[in-house]
Design a protein around this motif. Structure first.
Motif, PDB file in Angstrom:
ATOM      1  N   HIS A 223       0.838  -1.203   0.000  1.00 55.68           N
ATOM      2  CA  HIS A 223       0.000   0.000   0.000  1.00 55.68           C
ATOM      3  C   HIS A 223       0.868   1.245   0.000  1.00 55.68           C
ATOM      4  O   HIS A 223       1.994   1.243   0.500  1.00 55.68           O
ATOM      5  CB  HIS A 223      -0.934  -0.022   1.218  1.00 55.68           C
ATOM      6  CG  HIS A 223      -1.849  -1.191   1.198  1.00 55.68           C
ATOM      7  ND1 HIS A 223      -3.039  -1.185   0.517  1.00 55.68           N
ATOM      8  CD2 HIS A 223      -1.707  -2.438   1.713  1.00 55.68           C
ATOM      9  CE1 HIS A 223      -3.608  -2.367   0.630  1.00 55.68           C
ATOM     10  NE2 HIS A 223      -2.827  -3.150   1.346  1.00 55.68           N
ATOM     11  N   CYS A 224       0.309   2.312  -0.500  1.00 57.92           N
ATOM     12  CA  CYS A 224       0.990   3.596  -0.589  1.00 57.92           C
ATOM     13  C   CYS A 224       1.398   4.078   0.811  1.00 57.92           C
ATOM     14  O   CYS A 224       0.685   3.866   1.785  1.00 57.92           O
ATOM     15  CB  CYS A 224       0.046   4.610  -1.237  1.00 57.92           C
ATOM     16  SG  CYS A 224       0.670   6.293  -1.266  1.00 57.92           S
ATOM     17  N   PRO A 225       2.550   4.751   0.941  1.00 60.10           N
ATOM     18  CA  PRO A 225       2.972   5.200   2.268  1.00 60.10           C
ATOM     19  C   PRO A 225       2.258   6.447   2.762  1.00 60.10           C
ATOM     20  O   PRO A 225       2.452   6.847   3.907  1.00 60.10           O
ATOM     21  CB  PRO A 225       4.458   5.507   2.061  1.00 60.10           C
ATOM     22  CG  PRO A 225       4.576   5.867   0.620  1.00 60.10           C
ATOM     23  CD  PRO A 225       3.565   5.012  -0.092  1.00 60.10           C
ATOM     24  N   TYR A 226       1.460   7.083   1.934  1.00 58.45           N
ATOM     25  CA  TYR A 226       0.946   8.393   2.322  1.00 58.45           C
ATOM     26  C   TYR A 226      -0.440   8.329   2.970  1.00 58.45           C
ATOM     27  O   TYR A 226      -0.560   7.896   4.093  1.00 58.45           O
ATOM     28  CB  TYR A 226       1.000   9.347   1.137  1.00 58.45           C
ATOM     29  CG  TYR A 226       2.426   9.656   0.701  1.00 58.45           C
ATOM     30  CD1 TYR A 226       3.318  10.303   1.551  1.00 58.45           C
ATOM     31  CD2 TYR A 226       2.888   9.280  -0.559  1.00 58.45           C
ATOM     32  CE1 TYR A 226       4.619  10.581   1.158  1.00 58.45           C
ATOM     33  CE2 TYR A 226       4.192   9.565  -0.958  1.00 58.45           C
ATOM     34  CZ  TYR A 226       5.058  10.211  -0.086  1.00 58.45           C
ATOM     35  OH  TYR A 226       6.345  10.481  -0.477  1.00 58.45           O
ATOM     36  N   CYS A 227      -1.493   8.722   2.271  1.00 60.29           N
ATOM     37  CA  CYS A 227      -2.719   9.118   2.974  1.00 60.29           C
ATOM     38  C   CYS A 227      -3.587   7.940   3.416  1.00 60.29           C
ATOM     39  O   CYS A 227      -3.294   6.773   3.152  1.00 60.29           O
ATOM     40  CB  CYS A 227      -3.512  10.096   2.119  1.00 60.29           C
ATOM     41  SG  CYS A 227      -4.588   9.325   0.906  1.00 60.29           S
ATOM     42  N   ALA A 228      -4.694   8.288   4.073  1.00 60.77           N
ATOM     43  CA  ALA A 228      -5.554   7.291   4.726  1.00 60.77           C
ATOM     44  C   ALA A 228      -6.340   6.418   3.757  1.00 60.77           C
ATOM     45  O   ALA A 228      -6.968   5.455   4.173  1.00 60.77           O
ATOM     46  CB  ALA A 228      -6.539   8.005   5.656  1.00 60.77           C
TER      47      ALA A 228
ATOM     48  N   GLN B 115      -4.849   4.626   1.636  1.00 57.11           N
ATOM     49  CA  GLN B 115      -3.989   3.433   1.599  1.00 57.11           C
ATOM     50  C   GLN B 115      -4.205   2.639   0.299  1.00 57.11           C
ATOM     51  O   GLN B 115      -4.535   1.425   0.327  1.00 57.11           O
ATOM     52  CB  GLN B 115      -4.214   2.563   2.837  1.00 57.11           C
ATOM     53  CG  GLN B 115      -3.582   3.128   4.093  1.00 57.11           C
ATOM     54  CD  GLN B 115      -2.055   3.182   3.962  1.00 57.11           C
ATOM     55  OE1 GLN B 115      -1.378   2.169   3.948  1.00 57.11           O
ATOM     56  NE2 GLN B 115      -1.511   4.406   3.833  1.00 57.11           N
ATOM     57  N   CYS B 116      -4.011   3.329  -0.801  1.00 57.55           N
ATOM     58  CA  CYS B 116      -4.207   2.701  -2.107  1.00 57.55           C
ATOM     59  C   CYS B 116      -3.340   1.459  -2.254  1.00 57.55           C
ATOM     60  O   CYS B 116      -2.157   1.462  -1.870  1.00 57.55           O
ATOM     61  CB  CYS B 116      -3.829   3.694  -3.210  1.00 57.55           C
ATOM     62  SG  CYS B 116      -4.969   5.073  -3.329  1.00 57.55           S
ATOM     63  N   GLY B 117      -3.917   0.432  -2.831  1.00 53.02           N
ATOM     64  CA  GLY B 117      -3.144  -0.759  -3.136  1.00 53.02           C
ATOM     65  C   GLY B 117      -2.201  -0.478  -4.299  1.00 53.02           C
ATOM     66  O   GLY B 117      -2.540   0.255  -5.235  1.00 53.02           O
TER      67      GLY B 117
ATOM     68  N   LEU C 287      -3.831   5.643  -8.772  1.00 53.92           N
ATOM     69  CA  LEU C 287      -2.865   6.197  -7.814  1.00 53.92           C
ATOM     70  C   LEU C 287      -2.697   7.670  -8.135  1.00 53.92           C
ATOM     71  O   LEU C 287      -2.684   8.049  -9.310  1.00 53.92           O
ATOM     72  CB  LEU C 287      -1.494   5.521  -7.963  1.00 53.92           C
ATOM     73  CG  LEU C 287      -1.364   4.047  -7.595  1.00 53.92           C
ATOM     74  CD1 LEU C 287       0.034   3.564  -7.982  1.00 53.92           C
ATOM     75  CD2 LEU C 287      -1.603   3.824  -6.110  1.00 53.92           C
ATOM     76  N   CYS C 288      -2.527   8.501  -7.116  1.00 55.38           N
ATOM     77  CA  CYS C 288      -2.202   9.901  -7.404  1.00 55.38           C
ATOM     78  C   CYS C 288      -0.691  10.042  -7.571  1.00 55.38           C
ATOM     79  O   CYS C 288       0.068   9.085  -7.373  1.00 55.38           O
ATOM     80  CB  CYS C 288      -2.747  10.822  -6.318  1.00 55.38           C
ATOM     81  SG  CYS C 288      -1.769  10.882  -4.813  1.00 55.38           S
ATOM     82  N   GLY C 289      -0.234  11.238  -7.902  1.00 52.80           N
ATOM     83  CA  GLY C 289       1.187  11.466  -8.150  1.00 52.80           C
ATOM     84  C   GLY C 289       2.057  11.136  -6.948  1.00 52.80           C
ATOM     85  O   GLY C 289       3.204  10.703  -7.099  1.00 52.80           O
TER      86      GLY C 289
ATOM     87  N   PRO D  67      -7.105  11.815  -4.550  1.00 42.93           N
ATOM     88  CA  PRO D  67      -7.824  11.829  -5.836  1.00 42.93           C
ATOM     89  C   PRO D  67      -8.501  10.513  -6.228  1.00 42.93           C
ATOM     90  O   PRO D  67      -9.606  10.554  -6.801  1.00 42.93           O
ATOM     91  CB  PRO D  67      -6.734  12.220  -6.837  1.00 42.93           C
ATOM     92  CG  PRO D  67      -5.728  12.961  -6.036  1.00 42.93           C
ATOM     93  CD  PRO D  67      -5.742  12.344  -4.675  1.00 42.93           C
ATOM     94  N   PRO D  68      -7.902   9.332  -5.955  1.00 41.92           N
ATOM     95  CA  PRO D  68      -8.611   8.118  -6.380  1.00 41.92           C
ATOM     96  C   PRO D  68      -9.987   7.957  -5.727  1.00 41.92           C
ATOM     97  O   PRO D  68     -10.841   7.235  -6.261  1.00 41.92           O
ATOM     98  CB  PRO D  68      -7.671   6.986  -5.954  1.00 41.92           C
ATOM     99  CG  PRO D  68      -6.317   7.618  -5.951  1.00 41.92           C
ATOM    100  CD  PRO D  68      -6.554   9.012  -5.443  1.00 41.92           C
ATOM    101  N   ALA D  69     -10.218   8.628  -4.594  1.00 39.27           N
ATOM    102  CA  ALA D  69     -11.524   8.518  -3.927  1.00 39.27           C
ATOM    103  C   ALA D  69     -12.601   9.296  -4.675  1.00 39.27           C
ATOM    104  O   ALA D  69     -13.802   9.073  -4.459  1.00 39.27           O
ATOM    105  CB  ALA D  69     -11.428   9.024  -2.489  1.00 39.27           C
TER     106      ALA D  69
HETATM  107  S1  SF4 Z   1      -4.577   8.897  -2.754  1.00 35.68           S
HETATM  108 FE1  SF4 Z   1      -2.448   9.178  -3.378  1.00 35.68          FE
HETATM  109  S2  SF4 Z   1      -1.389   9.595  -1.448  1.00 35.68           S
HETATM  110 FE2  SF4 Z   1      -3.359   8.676  -0.904  1.00 35.68          FE
HETATM  111  S3  SF4 Z   1      -2.930   6.505  -0.696  1.00 35.68           S
HETATM  112 FE3  SF4 Z   1      -3.644   6.861  -2.808  1.00 35.68          FE
HETATM  113  S4  SF4 Z   1      -1.799   7.127  -4.023  1.00 35.68           S
HETATM  114 FE4  SF4 Z   1      -1.243   7.391  -1.868  1.00 35.68          FE
END
Ligand code: SF4
Length: 720
Positions: A12-17, A19-21, A48-50, A193-195
């Motif tokens: 999963h992504c290290p950043y936001c909540a 937690q994108c796969g 995934l966002c940037g 953004p993916p949300a």
């Molecule tokens: S929205 Fe962007 S920052 Fe958040 S988990 Fe997904 S890829 Fe990572």
């Protein structure tokens, strides 16, 4: 090397909540893995966002810390002492210095003079172990974390209304199936953004999206209706909408009678907020109030989601309570495709608040003041209940007490995964407080602005180099998998805590009360510690998470399916009823006046994340968002005489910053906006007000009073 996606590691992504796969495959060159989307993960469905796409950049040895650092200090004849530069050191020297420093401060000033400050990005295992380390290795009550600055008002309001706090009581996939959704102070188009696809699908299904935000954000541009209130007035707005629901007979009287308590008091407060009064307070026209109330009140199902806008206020708990009241009065809670939720920000903002790094909590979302909770956790830790400290001070109170003389002062601090020099309110003061410590120990993967002030810096492993669990904004417990080896010289936070605990005389690894550095062993102990608590992880294992792509808590047993949707049968209060909040509007702690006539509100931009300690080091992200700015309306710009791109000084009672003007009619003419990701002369949090919500202790990041000055040569960054 040919990238082998067939054997890539799912993580999963290290950043936001969110937690994108994503998938990570080994790569040649200094960046050891390559990131790809993972289409089969249900939350982001491949998007995934940037930030996520570029997450691997910081794994390169040249981009991060790879050796411990120590700062020499010495006595001088005048008694003030001297401090050298940070220099490379061995792990043994760095850990000895940290542990002996903590022990010396504890000996001289008492256990509570040693503080611990954690982060909402730590895995559940680290957050759990950090809380345990504070309570039984340091024996201090002084522990809190930066999640207090994130969603604590929503957590407090959720616990009051529903008896439990879980960011979303339903999966994100439910959003497209609701009829009307009000998004308050949230900008997922830039923060996650993916949300956004869930909100788009809602509209494609015929649902109505209402966005409440002082700025016409990228999210607001996609709404059916955008309400643009004065910052800090969301509480009055929610009361005004409830007033209209009541006046226009849109209250679900059966639901209120059967599943709630306290409506009469909430009703009385709402009736004092008639539409014209609410328009005067909020600036939102009566016609828009009526339109919003009509959409929400008449919808068969509905949701309200809040984020930092209404939460980061000195009345954040009451403000969220008012939005929950709206859900309860219209019967839009505890039912399929309806309810209130909070869009948590940090990667493990949810799990980070469940397992003991918060001043008043023990693992499993237990209260540290509850005798039964103390007995349960003490038994898991192999100590007596009376050995556990009591509640400590909240995050800002803790930071504000650093280095202070006397019994209240914290003299030494262990800080893990946080950068308060950039992210704390009234940040110049907090920088000074950090400098006044006898000992500051920082564990981080980069030399953040806070690490630069430390006496000991411990270089830590990061997401792709470690295994552990994260709990996303839905309450879905996920598995972060190790995909690559860390560079030589880098260690995990669990290993650091084990080493420090041993040096402080706590039990070594193995057995109850020990400090193991194997994540799965720590998680097994966390499961036992959380068993029977509100955030019950007892039935969750690494194997289950892997097999099921996440398990929703509570999950009290291995044969329990987990709980994607809460409250469908009953709320988690003693009588099973949701509680209305008896709330009334009050102004922000600091309102504009003749000296400081403009509102300041702060937030995030698409290409940066939180304090920017990581994303500012990624070239692609920096190119997209290279620095701070002051967004202001053309009418305000004309009044102060500033043109696009010219330096503009923003001054509050706490300090002064300078950043280029960005002129936009997307913001209210009485308000300026600054993103808070940067240190230095454009640090937005130099200006922000640490006025605290009395319940959640959330500082009022989202609104304070400032004046604007067009100056060519500036003195900047000083605390008033
Ligand atoms: S929205 Fe962007 S920052 Fe958040 S988990 Fe997904 S890829 Fe990572």
């Amino acid at each position: 090397m040919t990238t082998t996606w067939a054997t890539a590691t799912a993580t999963h992504c290290p950043y936001c909540a969110l937690q994108c796969g994503m998938r990570l495959a080994p790569a040649a060159g200094p960046v050891p893995v390559e990131v790809r989307e993972r289409a089969d993960f249900p939350v982001n469905r491949g998007a995934l966002c940037g930030k996520g796409q570029n997450a691997a950049a910081l794994l390169a040895p040249g981009a991060r810390l790879t050796t411990p650092l120590v700062r020499d200090v010495w006595d001088t004849k005048d008694g003030r002492g001297g401090r050298g530069e940070l220099r490379a050191a061995s792990w043994a020297e760095a850990l000895d210095r940290a542990a002996s420093g903590f022990a010396a401060v504890r000996e001289e000033h008492g256990a509570d003079a040693v503080g611990v400050f954690g982060g909402g990005g730590l895995t559940n295992e680290k957050a759990y172990q950090l809380g345990k380390f504070a309570r039984i290795a340091l024996r201090t009550a002084t522990i809190d974390y930066n999640g207090r600055f994130c969603m604590s008002s929503a957590a407090a309001a959720g616990r009051i209304a529903f008896g439990v706090d879980r960011g979303l009581p339903f999966p994100l996939a439910d959003i497209p199936r609701t009829d009307c959704l009000i998004l308050v102070g949230a900008n997922p188009a830039e923060t996650m953004p993916p949300a956004l696809r869930y909100f788009r699908e809602l509209r494609e299904n015929g649902g109505t999206l209402i966005v409440v935000d002082p700025r016409r954000t990228r999210t607001a541009e996609q709404a059916d209706l955008h309400l643009q209130p004065v910052p800090g007035t969301d509480l009055a707005l929610a009361l005004g909408l409830l007033h209209l629901l009541i006046a226009d007979r849109m209250v679900d009287v059966d639901f209120v009678a059967e599943r709630t308590s306290g409506f009469e008091q909430a009703r009385a407060a709402a009736m004092a907020h008639w539409p014209e009064r609410v328009e005067r307070i909020t600036g939102v026209p009566v016609a828009q109030l009526r339109e919003a109330a009509r959409h929400f009140g008449r919808a068969r199902t509905g949701m309200v989601l809040t984020a930092r806008g209404p939460e980061q206020q000195s009345k954040g708990t009451d403000t969220v309570g008012a939005w929950i009241n709206l859900c309860l009065a219209s019967g839009k809670a505890g039912r399929l495709y309806s309810g209130y939720g909070c869009l948590t920000g940090q990667g493990n903002g949810q799990g980070g608040r469940e397992h003991g790094q918060k001043a008043d909590q023990l693992p499993g979302y237990r209260s540290i003041e509850d005798p039964a909770a103390r007995a349960h956790v003490a038994a898991v830790w192999g100590v007596e209940p009376e050995d556990l400290p009591r509640s400590g001070r909240s995050a800002y109170e803790l930071l504000d007490s650093l280095g202070a003389p006397g019994a209240d002062g914290v003299r030494a601090l262990l800080l893990m995964g946080s950068n308060p020099v950039v992210s704390a309110p009234r940040a110049a003061r907090i920088s000074r407080r950090l400098r006044s410590l006898d000992l500051l120990v920082v564990s981080d993967l980069v030399l953040s602005e806070t690490a630069q002030l430390a006496d000991v810096v411990l270089p830590s492993t990061q997401w792709a180099e470690e295994t552990g669990t994260m709990t996303n904004l839905e309450g879905r417990v996920l598995l972060r998998r190790r995909a690559t080896e860390p560079p030589d010289g880098v260690r995990s936070d669990l290993w650091v805590l084990r080493e420090l605990a041993e040096r402080l005389g706590a039990k070594g690894p193995g057995g109850e009360g020990g400090f193991d550095d194997d994540p799965e062993t720590v998680f097994a102990e966390l499961r036992r510690a959380s068993a029977g608590g509100q955030a019950d992880y007892a039935g969750i294992s690494y194997e289950r998470i892997a097999a099921e792509d996440g398990v929703f808590w509570p999950c009290p047993a291995e044969d329990h399916p987990g709980t994607p949707r809460l409250f469908l049968d009953a709320f988690a209060t003693p009588d099973g009823r949701a509680r209305f909040a008896p709330v009334s509007h009050r102004p922000a702690a600091e309102e504009p006046d003749t000296e400081y006539p403009v509102h300041l509100t702060t937030g995030r931009v698409l290409a940066q994340y939180q304090s920017g300690a990581q994303t500012r080091r990624v070239a692609e992200l920096n190119a997209a968002a290279p620095g701070p700015f002051v967004e202001l309306h053309p009418r305000l710009a004309a009044r102060v005489g500033v043109a696009e791109g010219e330096p503009l000084a923003v001054v509050s009672r706490r300090g002064r910053v300078v950043a280029p003007a960005r002129i936009s009619d997307a913001i209210r003419p009485d308000t300026v906006f600054m993103p808070f990701h940067w240190a230095g002369p454009g640090r937005a949090n130099t200006l922000t007000n640490p006025a605290l919500d009395p319940t959640s202790k959330m500082p009022e990041f989202k609104v304070c009073a400032v004046r604007l000055e067009v100056l060519r040569l500036e003195r900047t960054g000083e605390d008033a």
